[in-house]
Scaffold this motif. Structure first.
Motif, mmCIF file in Angstrom:
data_model
loop_
_atom_site.group_PDB
_atom_site.id
_atom_site.type_symbol
_atom_site.label_atom_id
_atom_site.label_comp_id
_atom_site.label_asym_id
_atom_site.label_seq_id
_atom_site.Cartn_x
_atom_site.Cartn_y
_atom_site.Cartn_z
ATOM 1 N N LEU A 137 -22.743 -66.497 -15.153
ATOM 2 C CA LEU A 137 -22.877 -66.482 -16.609
ATOM 3 C C LEU A 137 -21.753 -65.636 -17.201
ATOM 4 N N ASN A 197 -18.756 -57.949 -21.018
ATOM 5 C CA ASN A 197 -17.824 -57.818 -19.891
ATOM 6 C C ASN A 197 -16.341 -57.753 -20.240
ATOM 7 N N SER A 228 -16.676 -51.277 -14.321
ATOM 8 C CA SER A 228 -16.385 -50.892 -15.675
ATOM 9 C C SER A 228 -17.491 -51.294 -16.663
ATOM 10 N N SER A 229 -18.135 -52.428 -16.429
ATOM 11 C CA SER A 229 -19.009 -52.946 -17.484
ATOM 12 C C SER A 229 -20.353 -52.225 -17.614
ATOM 13 N N LYS A 268 -14.604 -47.432 -8.246
ATOM 14 C CA LYS A 268 -14.462 -48.417 -7.161
ATOM 15 C C LYS A 268 -13.159 -48.218 -6.406
ATOM 16 N N PHE A 283 -20.643 -59.975 -3.271
ATOM 17 C CA PHE A 283 -20.784 -61.385 -2.914
ATOM 18 C C PHE A 283 -19.861 -62.239 -3.783
ATOM 19 N N THR A 284 -19.762 -61.834 -5.056
ATOM 20 C CA THR A 284 -18.959 -62.605 -6.000
ATOM 21 C C THR A 284 -17.488 -62.595 -5.580
ATOM 22 N N LYS A 285 -17.021 -61.396 -5.222
ATOM 23 C CA LYS A 285 -15.582 -61.277 -4.901
ATOM 24 C C LYS A 285 -15.311 -61.327 -3.403
ATOM 25 N N ALA A 310 -27.416 -58.863 -9.565
ATOM 26 C CA ALA A 310 -27.289 -60.164 -8.889
ATOM 27 C C ALA A 310 -27.889 -60.040 -7.496
ATOM 28 N N HIS A 311 -27.033 -59.729 -6.516
ATOM 29 C CA HIS A 311 -27.528 -59.566 -5.141
ATOM 30 C C HIS A 311 -28.015 -58.145 -4.878
ATOM 31 N N GLY A 312 -27.761 -57.263 -5.806
ATOM 32 C CA GLY A 312 -28.282 -55.897 -5.688
ATOM 33 C C GLY A 312 -27.428 -54.951 -4.869
ATOM 34 N N GLU A 313 -26.248 -55.419 -4.471
ATOM 35 C CA GLU A 313 -25.421 -54.571 -3.607
ATOM 36 C C GLU A 313 -24.898 -53.343 -4.351
ATOM 37 N N ALA A 314 -24.420 -53.554 -5.574
ATOM 38 C CA ALA A 314 -23.916 -52.417 -6.355
ATOM 39 C C ALA A 314 -25.058 -51.431 -6.631
ATOM 40 N N LYS A 320 -30.174 -61.635 -12.894
ATOM 41 C CA LYS A 320 -30.253 -63.037 -12.459
ATOM 42 C C LYS A 320 -31.397 -63.090 -11.456
HETATM 43 P P1 G4P Z 1 -24.336 -57.291 -6.821
HETATM 44 O O1 G4P Z 1 -23.523 -56.064 -7.084
HETATM 45 O O2 G4P Z 1 -25.622 -57.347 -7.623
HETATM 46 O O3 G4P Z 1 -24.578 -57.534 -5.366
HETATM 47 O O4 G4P Z 1 -23.551 -58.536 -7.329
HETATM 48 P P2 G4P Z 1 -22.173 -59.186 -6.984
HETATM 49 O O5 G4P Z 1 -21.541 -58.556 -5.800
HETATM 50 O O6 G4P Z 1 -22.448 -60.634 -6.946
HETATM 51 O O7 G4P Z 1 -21.390 -58.768 -8.295
HETATM 52 C C1 G4P Z 1 -20.116 -58.249 -8.303
HETATM 53 C C2 G4P Z 1 -19.570 -58.195 -9.707
HETATM 54 O O8 G4P Z 1 -19.818 -59.394 -10.413
HETATM 55 C C3 G4P Z 1 -20.150 -57.118 -10.578
HETATM 56 O O9 G4P Z 1 -19.221 -56.749 -11.575
HETATM 57 C C4 G4P Z 1 -21.306 -57.860 -11.268
HETATM 58 O O10 G4P Z 1 -21.721 -57.192 -12.426
HETATM 59 C C5 G4P Z 1 -20.640 -59.154 -11.558
HETATM 60 N N1 G4P Z 1 -21.501 -60.302 -11.725
HETATM 61 C C6 G4P Z 1 -22.394 -60.808 -10.856
HETATM 62 N N2 G4P Z 1 -22.929 -61.929 -11.347
HETATM 63 C C7 G4P Z 1 -22.358 -62.136 -12.559
HETATM 64 C C8 G4P Z 1 -22.500 -63.153 -13.553
HETATM 65 O O11 G4P Z 1 -23.274 -64.118 -13.443
HETATM 66 N N3 G4P Z 1 -21.732 -63.016 -14.657
HETATM 67 C C9 G4P Z 1 -20.873 -61.973 -14.844
HETATM 68 N N4 G4P Z 1 -20.192 -61.929 -15.984
HETATM 69 N N5 G4P Z 1 -20.715 -61.013 -13.918
HETATM 70 C C10 G4P Z 1 -21.459 -61.099 -12.797
HETATM 71 P P3 G4P Z 1 -17.772 -56.163 -11.339
HETATM 72 O O12 G4P Z 1 -16.904 -57.060 -10.547
HETATM 73 O O13 G4P Z 1 -17.975 -54.826 -10.745
HETATM 74 O O14 G4P Z 1 -17.163 -56.157 -12.751
HETATM 75 P P4 G4P Z 1 -17.057 -55.091 -13.913
HETATM 76 O O15 G4P Z 1 -18.283 -54.221 -13.893
HETATM 77 O O16 G4P Z 1 -15.831 -54.299 -13.610
HETATM 78 O O17 G4P Z 1 -16.991 -55.893 -15.158
#
Ligand code: G4P
Length: 196
Positions: free
Chosen positions: A20, A27, A59-60, A81, A99-101, A128-132, A156
């Protein structure tokens, strides 16, 4: 529908069934008035918990955390980070897999900003997956502080973050819980009514 769910429907973009985009207020561009309401709502849910510190991650998570900190009258610490030039000694660290990256980061905070016995509210933009979230919890545990709970802007719920946190006995307060999303729309798990 609460004010956050309405905003997500109005401005969010569903990029896929699992991603999303909400860069107009959370963000990338930040809507300060709106973010203030988010911070107040998270703070209200923990106002009887005698929170002494808020922990988030860059950051967000910073924007909602700062407004919640303002409301609760407590300092906000954000985990980094990447290694910082000035943050070199007395660090608490934890490994977080995204998981995303699909990469592993070592997150860190300075020990001097997280004292034993503190009551900590952990805030983040997405669950999301709760890792952070688990990485942040690990930092609090390493500091011998107490985790009062989590304040999440968007959860989510179709991913396993909440389950992982609840299995460990943590309280999770999410302002919007996305049950399902696709290009036709977004459905939410019914949440508490929030005033805006
Ligand atoms: P997790 O921490 O819950 O396991 O989740 P994941 O690894 O999947 O998330 C990694 C990054 O992606 C996090 O931000 C998380 O907030 C962001 N993210 C996960 N799902 C979504 C989504 O559906 N939409 C958006 N917009 N972000 C999502 P980050 O990379 O650390 O970014 P930022 O905080 O620097 O902006």
């Amino acid at each position: 529908m609460n004010f956050l769910e309405q905003k997500i429907c109005d401005e969010g973009l569903v990029l896929s069934s699992s991603v999303l985009k909400v860069d107009s207020f959370l963000n990338h561009q930040i809507d300060p008035e709106f973010m203030k309401l988010i911070g107040i709502e998270i703070a209200n849910r923990y106002k009887s918990d005698r929170i002494t510190k808020i922990l988030t991650i860059e950051s967000s998570g910073i924007a909602p955390a700062v407004f919640a900190g303002l409301e609760l009258g407590v300092p906000v610490v954000f985990a980094r980070k990447k290694k910082s030039l000035t943050l070199t000694e007395g660090l608490l660290t934890s490994k977080v897999y995204s998981f995303t990256k699909q990469e592993q980061n070592e997150i860190s905070i300075a020990e001097k900003f997280m004292h034993p016995g503190e009551k900590v509210l952990i805030i983040d933009d997405f669950l999301a997956h709760g890792e952070a979230a688990l990485g942040l919890a690990d930092l609090v545990i390493k500091a011998n502080a107490h985790i009062s709970g989590f304040g999440i802007v968007i959860e989510k719920s179709f991913q396993e973050g909440r389950k992982k946190l609840e299995e460990k006995g943590y309280r999770v307060e999410s302002l919007a819980r996305v049950k399902e999303m696709n290009t036709n729309g977004i459905t939410f798990i019914q949440s508490e009514v929030m005033s805006s």
